[in-house]
Scaffold this motif. Structure first.
Motif, PDB file in Angstrom:
ATOM      1  N   ALA A  18       0.822  -1.215   0.000  1.00 22.36           N
ATOM      2  CA  ALA A  18       0.000   0.000   0.000  1.00 22.36           C
ATOM      3  C   ALA A  18       0.853   1.261   0.000  1.00 22.36           C
ATOM      4  N   ALA A  19       2.146   1.125   0.313  1.00 23.49           N
ATOM      5  CA  ALA A  19       3.038   2.286   0.314  1.00 23.49           C
ATOM      6  C   ALA A  19       3.410   2.723  -1.097  1.00 23.49           C
ATOM      7  N   LEU A  20       3.112   1.884  -2.098  1.00 19.07           N
ATOM      8  CA  LEU A  20       3.408   2.237  -3.483  1.00 19.07           C
ATOM      9  C   LEU A  20       2.268   3.049  -4.086  1.00 19.07           C
ATOM     10  N   SER A  21       2.606   3.893  -5.063  1.00 14.97           N
ATOM     11  CA  SER A  21       1.578   4.600  -5.813  1.00 14.97           C
ATOM     12  C   SER A  21       0.894   3.626  -6.763  1.00 14.97           C
ATOM     13  N   GLU A  22      -0.210   4.045  -7.351  1.00 14.92           N
ATOM     14  CA  GLU A  22      -0.916   3.165  -8.291  1.00 14.92           C
ATOM     15  C   GLU A  22      -0.038   2.799  -9.480  1.00 14.92           C
ATOM     16  N   GLU A  23       0.716   3.781  -9.986  1.00 16.68           N
ATOM     17  CA  GLU A  23       1.588   3.506 -11.127  1.00 16.68           C
ATOM     18  C   GLU A  23       2.686   2.521 -10.741  1.00 16.68           C
ATOM     19  N   GLU A  24       3.234   2.700  -9.548  1.00 20.97           N
ATOM     20  CA  GLU A  24       4.256   1.776  -9.073  1.00 20.97           C
ATOM     21  C   GLU A  24       3.685   0.374  -8.886  1.00 20.97           C
ATOM     22  N   ARG A  25       2.460   0.289  -8.408  1.00 18.97           N
ATOM     23  CA  ARG A  25       1.824  -1.019  -8.230  1.00 18.97           C
ATOM     24  C   ARG A  25       1.679  -1.747  -9.564  1.00 18.97           C
ATOM     25  N   LYS A  26       1.364  -0.988 -10.600  1.00 13.77           N
ATOM     26  CA  LYS A  26       1.235  -1.608 -11.924  1.00 13.77           C
ATOM     27  C   LYS A  26       2.567  -2.217 -12.368  1.00 13.77           C
ATOM     28  N   ILE A  27       3.663  -1.504 -12.099  1.00  8.64           N
ATOM     29  CA  ILE A  27       4.984  -2.019 -12.470  1.00  8.64           C
ATOM     30  C   ILE A  27       5.324  -3.247 -11.636  1.00  8.64           C
ATOM     31  N   LEU A  28       4.968  -3.205 -10.352  1.00  3.97           N
ATOM     32  CA  LEU A  28       5.215  -4.362  -9.498  1.00  3.97           C
ATOM     33  C   LEU A  28       4.410  -5.570  -9.980  1.00  3.97           C
ATOM     34  N   LEU A  29       3.177  -5.351 -10.359  1.00  2.43           N
ATOM     35  CA  LEU A  29       2.352  -6.434 -10.870  1.00  2.43           C
ATOM     36  C   LEU A  29       2.925  -6.977 -12.176  1.00  2.43           C
ATOM     37  N   ARG A  30       3.451  -6.075 -13.008  1.00  2.23           N
ATOM     38  CA  ARG A  30       4.077  -6.529 -14.251  1.00  2.23           C
ATOM     39  C   ARG A  30       5.282  -7.420 -13.944  1.00  2.23           C
ATOM     40  N   THR A  31       6.054  -7.038 -12.919  1.00  5.29           N
ATOM     41  CA  THR A  31       7.188  -7.859 -12.497  1.00  5.29           C
ATOM     42  C   THR A  31       6.714  -9.218 -12.013  1.00  5.29           C
ATOM     43  N   ARG A  32       5.682  -9.211 -11.192  1.00  4.12           N
ATOM     44  CA  ARG A  32       5.143 -10.452 -10.622  1.00  4.12           C
ATOM     45  C   ARG A  32       4.635 -11.377 -11.721  1.00  4.12           C
ATOM     46  N   THR A  33       3.920 -10.815 -12.669  1.00  9.60           N
ATOM     47  CA  THR A  33       3.375 -11.604 -13.769  1.00  9.60           C
ATOM     48  C   THR A  33       4.482 -12.151 -14.656  1.00  9.60           C
ATOM     49  N   ALA A  54      19.420 -18.643 -21.860  1.00  6.80           N
ATOM     50  CA  ALA A  54      19.727 -17.441 -22.640  1.00  6.80           C
ATOM     51  C   ALA A  54      18.481 -16.769 -23.184  1.00  6.80           C
ATOM     52  N   GLU A  55      17.396 -17.532 -23.369  1.00 10.57           N
ATOM     53  CA  GLU A  55      16.167 -16.937 -23.892  1.00 10.57           C
ATOM     54  C   GLU A  55      15.565 -15.917 -22.943  1.00 10.57           C
ATOM     55  N   LEU A  56      15.998 -15.941 -21.683  1.00 12.72           N
ATOM     56  CA  LEU A  56      15.478 -14.964 -20.720  1.00 12.72           C
ATOM     57  C   LEU A  56      15.868 -13.535 -21.081  1.00 12.72           C
ATOM     58  N   ILE A  57      16.996 -13.383 -21.749  1.00 14.54           N
ATOM     59  CA  ILE A  57      17.434 -12.025 -22.092  1.00 14.54           C
ATOM     60  C   ILE A  57      16.427 -11.369 -23.034  1.00 14.54           C
ATOM     61  N   ASP A  58      15.974 -12.100 -24.042  1.00 14.33           N
ATOM     62  CA  ASP A  58      14.941 -11.559 -24.936  1.00 14.33           C
ATOM     63  C   ASP A  58      13.649 -11.284 -24.177  1.00 14.33           C
ATOM     64  N   LYS A  59      13.307 -12.145 -23.250  1.00  9.25           N
ATOM     65  CA  LYS A  59      12.093 -11.951 -22.464  1.00  9.25           C
ATOM     66  C   LYS A  59      12.199 -10.700 -21.594  1.00  9.25           C
ATOM     67  N   PHE A  60      13.334 -10.503 -20.954  1.00  7.92           N
ATOM     68  CA  PHE A  60      13.552  -9.292 -20.168  1.00  7.92           C
ATOM     69  C   PHE A  60      13.532  -8.058 -21.065  1.00  7.92           C
ATOM     70  N   ARG A  61      14.125  -8.185 -22.244  1.00  2.84           N
ATOM     71  CA  ARG A  61      14.187  -7.060 -23.175  1.00  2.84           C
ATOM     72  C   ARG A  61      12.789  -6.570 -23.523  1.00  2.84           C
ATOM     73  N   ALA A  62      11.839  -7.498 -23.631  1.00  2.60           N
ATOM     74  CA  ALA A  62      10.463  -7.146 -24.000  1.00  2.60           C
ATOM     75  C   ALA A  62       9.604  -6.761 -22.804  1.00  2.60           C
ATOM     76  N   SER A  63      10.148  -6.934 -21.594  1.00  2.07           N
ATOM     77  CA  SER A  63       9.326  -6.759 -20.391  1.00  2.07           C
ATOM     78  C   SER A  63       9.140  -5.304 -19.969  1.00  2.07           C
ATOM     79  N   GLY A  64      10.065  -4.420 -20.362  1.00  7.73           N
ATOM     80  CA  GLY A  64      10.005  -3.039 -19.902  1.00  7.73           C
ATOM     81  C   GLY A  64      10.425  -2.856 -18.459  1.00  7.73           C
ATOM     82  N   LEU A  65      11.102  -3.855 -17.879  1.00  9.81           N
ATOM     83  CA  LEU A  65      11.480  -3.800 -16.466  1.00  9.81           C
ATOM     84  C   LEU A  65      12.934  -3.384 -16.246  1.00  9.81           C
ATOM     85  N   VAL A  66      13.701  -3.259 -17.314  1.00  8.50           N
ATOM     86  CA  VAL A  66      15.132  -2.980 -17.181  1.00  8.50           C
ATOM     87  C   VAL A  66      15.378  -1.474 -17.200  1.00  8.50           C
ATOM     88  N   GLY A  67      16.329  -1.036 -16.392  1.00  5.85           N
ATOM     89  CA  GLY A  67      16.758   0.363 -16.427  1.00  5.85           C
ATOM     90  C   GLY A  67      15.856   1.351 -15.722  1.00  5.85           C
TER      91      GLY A  67
END
Length: 397
Positions: A18-33, A54-67
């Motif tokens: 609950a300490a996260l903002s709504e936008e932050e929660r969406k990113i956390l949910l994206r990470t969880r999923t 090695a296929e995980l690198i492409d998956k991470f690349r498409a996830s929007g979670l890096v950087g």
């Protein structure tokens, strides 16, 4: 729970999300999923084989979670706060500590070294590709004969010849080094005895990584022994804002908190496995969750998780407020990893004999906890950092 995020961890007993903002929660949910759908199916097979998928690198690349922590480079544009990035590390380790470590080395140690230690030109040169995971980073500090004493005992050397530096030495336990495109190598300048940082390309002559085999912890992470023999690096590839080991310590202070968040994730993952197992496993005609001794282990685990989570939420606030000190991250790393060791052992105990079978997952959490307990500063070294802060007396030998 007041938050309506899907699949909220059963361990979030005090609703820390609950300490996260709504936008932050969406990113956390994206990470969880992402971890549930893309990573979890690959984990046990690769852990057993000791291979990195090695296929995980492409998956991470498409996830929007890096950087995300790096303003202007990650998908958000603005830097993500420490609470969000901490909970992301937690979510990754909740599924698998090895993948969380791979990500932490790249997105934390390697990228942050360039962000904090590089010039603006160097940031612009390396960080965009790393934020897209078009290129992978590694961080080479530890040496075979230099762990806790690496600040004074670093044997890898750098000698300047005009606009070139010549690196010689060896590093050990370097995660991602077998396939990384950029390796941040720390070496001692033979002229002034100060530690400097260099970004070394993987295909440079004299740079030889060799995968460490037969690990019993974090088996998916490709740690390497790295040998540097006459490696010639341009002055333009030396991190321009690194003047001494004190600057390296600033980087470690920041990334050490991420290890504490990983330890929390391991606790949560093990606890949730044990809770689910206890409600399904029957003995004497009833689920073992109904037995007092099993409930005792579960409640002690939840107490460790809740106390550690509260500590890390406040630690993130100190970081965001700019009043974060070495002793803050050291206390968190030492305390949370010690509590993690307890929780994974209690979780394995609840599984009984099944707890040593990889198919049930808890054995992996139990084994991986040992590496997290040790790296980014042992409990003993972090204890001495905190001890000096609270007493004013140094107990370092």
């Amino acid at each position: 729970m007041s938050t309506n995020l899907e699949d909220q961890p059963a361990a979030d007993f005090y609703d820390f999300e609950a300490a996260l903002s709504e936008e932050e929660r969406k990113i956390l949910l994206r990470t969880r999923t992402f971890m549930r759908d893309e990573v979890k199916p690959l984990v046990n097979e690769n852990w057993a084989a000791g291979t990195f998928p090695a296929e995980l690198i492409d998956k991470f690349r498409a996830s929007g979670l890096v950087g995300l922590p790096y303003e202007g480079y990650g998908e958000q544009g603005a830097a993500a706060g420490h609470l969000l990035t901490g909970m992301m590390a937690m979510e990754m380790a909740r599924v698998d500590a090895s993948v969380a470590t791979f990500f932490g080395v790249h997105n934390g140690l390697a990228m942050y070294s360039i962000q904090a230690g590089g010039s603006q030109e160097q940031r612009d040169r390396w960080l965009p590709g790393m934020a897209r995971m078009d290129t992978i980073g590694a961080f080479a500090l530890t040496e075979a004969l230099g762990g806790s004493d690496v600040a004074v005992g670093m044997r890898t050397t750098a000698e300047r010849e005009g606009d070139t530096w010549v690196l010689n030495g060896a590093k050990r336990w370097i995660g991602n080094a077998t396939f990384a495109d950029h390796v941040v190598v720390w070496a001692r300048d033979v002229e002034d005895d100060s530690v400097k940082g260099f970004v070394v390309a993987k295909d440079i002559k004299g740079f030889t990584p060799e995968k460490i085999a037969n690990k019993t912890s974090l088996r998916i992470v490709e740690n390497a022994d790295v040998t540097l023999t006459g490696v010639r690096v341009a002055e333009t590839d030396r991190l321009q804002n690194i003047e001494s080991f004190r600057d390296v310590a600033e980087i470690l202070r920041a990334t050490r908190s991420g290890v504490a968040w990983q330890a929390l994730g391991v606790m949560i993952g093990a606890y949730e496995l044990a809770l689910d197992y206890a409600t399904e496993r029957e003995q004497f005609g009833r689920p073992i969750a109904g037995f007092q001794l099993v409930q005792d282990l579960l409640v002690k685990s939840l107490g460790n998780i809740t106390a550690s989570w509260g500590m890390l939420v406040q630690l993130a606030r100190l970081q965001d407020d700019g009043v974060f000190k070495d002793e803050h991250s050291s206390l968190a790393k030492a305390h949370v990893t010690a509590r993690m060791r307890e929780v994974v052992a209690w979780a394995r105990e609840i599984f009984g004999g099944n707890g040593i079978v990889l198919d049930y997952d808890v054995a992996r959490f139990f084994a991986d906890a040992e590496a997290i307990y040790s790296f980014e500063g042992t409990r003993e070294m972090n204890t001495l950092i905190v001890g000096k802060a609270i007493t004013g007396q140094s107990a370092f030998v």
